[in-house]
Design a protein around this motif. Structure first.
Motif, PDB file in Angstrom:
ATOM      1  N   ALA A   1      -8.652  17.229  10.183  1.00 37.62           N
ATOM      2  CA  ALA A   1      -8.546  15.817  10.559  1.00 37.62           C
ATOM      3  C   ALA A   1      -7.468  15.537  11.589  1.00 37.62           C
ATOM      4  O   ALA A   1      -7.504  14.504  12.259  1.00 37.62           O
TER       5      ALA A   1
ATOM      6  N   THR B   1     -14.183   9.557   8.220  1.00 31.72           N
ATOM      7  CA  THR B   1     -14.090  10.975   7.857  1.00 31.72           C
ATOM      8  C   THR B   1     -12.646  11.453   7.909  1.00 31.72           C
ATOM      9  O   THR B   1     -12.169  12.138   6.989  1.00 31.72           O
ATOM     10  N   GLN B   2     -11.931  11.085   8.978  1.00 35.79           N
ATOM     11  CA  GLN B   2     -10.530  11.481   9.092  1.00 35.79           C
ATOM     12  C   GLN B   2      -9.687  10.860   7.983  1.00 35.79           C
ATOM     13  O   GLN B   2      -8.826  11.526   7.391  1.00 35.79           O
TER      14      GLN B   2
ATOM     15  N   LEU C   1     -10.309  12.711   4.813  1.00 29.09           N
ATOM     16  CA  LEU C   1      -9.663  14.020   4.815  1.00 29.09           C
ATOM     17  C   LEU C   1      -8.153  13.895   4.608  1.00 29.09           C
ATOM     18  O   LEU C   1      -7.545  14.710   3.896  1.00 29.09           O
TER      19      LEU C   1
END
Length: 310
Positions: A32, A218-219, A222
């Protein structure tokens, strides 16, 4: 808190699990963290780490006493050193192959021996000095191919900067270990852990003014996972020492190079170089020798105490 119980196999299992979880944390950050400012990485890693730690403290019925301290300045000092160490370490992690970052990070306990001798006046015998010297040769073997490319462009130059960042992180981490050694004389482990996570989160939050990267879902997921992994790993590591001696558990830290290499190959296509494998083997051997010597000296001191008891 429950008293210590001798159960070496349980302690080893917890230690190995903590290693796996910490590699998961590093992997999440590497997935990430590209382009993310180090302060932003530290913030998410520290803030989300408090969730499992608070759950753990509630389960241990220590959440009410975790924030009681007689040394707030000591915690602040430990936090400043630790945040700086994490920042440069995470920066280097993003730039380096995962196995290289893990292997160079093994320099931290070796540097801690030097710092303990210099700043805490701890007695360090010739065996440990020799092991530290040999271990640092191993670190140099891993780092040198990258450092000699410092003037190159592109990925090679990034690797050089990453190696320097991880080495700097190891030095700062060794300094943080010394500060923790001083804190444990008067402070409880949950207090040290909580104040560090809280201090790191607050200090890292101020870097928002320097410009944080907008994160995708998504980052963000993560980074949240990295923080949770970090908190769970700290709990498992702490608990492992409840069931077995440090000398029994500590060598299993080096399983991270194996797991890290597998993860790096599967997710990133990174294959450890010969210099990384050779250097890691030397560093691991030096670290295990130091642990063995400490174990032997501990047995000798214990025997001496028994012999002097009337």
């Amino acid at each position: 808190m429950a008293s210590a119980v001798s159960d070496p196999l349980r302690g080893i299992l917890m230690k190995v699990c903590s290693v796996m979880v910490f590699v998961g944390m590093q992997t999440s950050i590497k997935l990430a963290g590209a382009g993310m400012p180090p302060g932003q990485i530290v913030f998410y890693r520290s803030a989300f780490a408090m969730l499992p730690i608070l759950v753990y403290l509630a389960w241990q019925r220590e959440i009410g006493t975790a924030f009681g301290t007689d040394n707030p300045f000591g915690h602040l000092k430990r936090g400043l050193i630790g945040v700086t160490s994490m920042s440069v370490g995470f920066y280097g992690l993003v730039l380096l192959p995962l196995p290289d970052a893990i292997a160079i990070g093994y320099a931290m306990p070796l540097i801690a021996v030097v710092f303990a001798a210099v700043f805490l006046r701890e007695a360090v015998r010739v065996y440990r000095w020799t092991a530290v010297f040999v271990g640092m040769i191993g670190v140099a073997i891993i780092s040198w191919p990258k450092l000699t490319l410092f003037g190159a462009e592109g990925a090679q130059s990034e690797a050089a900067i990453g190696a320097i960042a991880v080495l700097a992180s190891a030095m700062l981490g060794a300094a943080a270990m010394l500060q923790v050694r001083q804190l444990v004389q008067t402070e409880k482990t949950p207090t040290i852990v909580m104040y560090f996570s809280l201090t790191a989160s607050v200090l890292a939050a101020f870097t928002w003014f320097l410009g944080w990267q907008s994160l995708s879902w998504t980052q963000l997921g993560l980074m949240a996972l990295a923080g949770i992994f970090g908190g769970v790993g700290q709990i498992l590591l702490t608990e492992s020492y409840r069931y077995a001696d440090v000398s029994t558990i500590a060598p299993f830290e080096y399983t991270s190079i194996i797991l890290g290499s597998v993860v790096a190959y599967v997710l990133f296509g990174d294959v450890p170089t010969l210099t990384t494998l050779l250097g890691a083997a030397i560093v691991v051997a030096a670290g295990i020798f130091i642990i063995y010597r400490e174990h032997q000296l501990g047995l000798e001191r214990k025997a001496a105490r028994k012999a002097s008891t009337p």
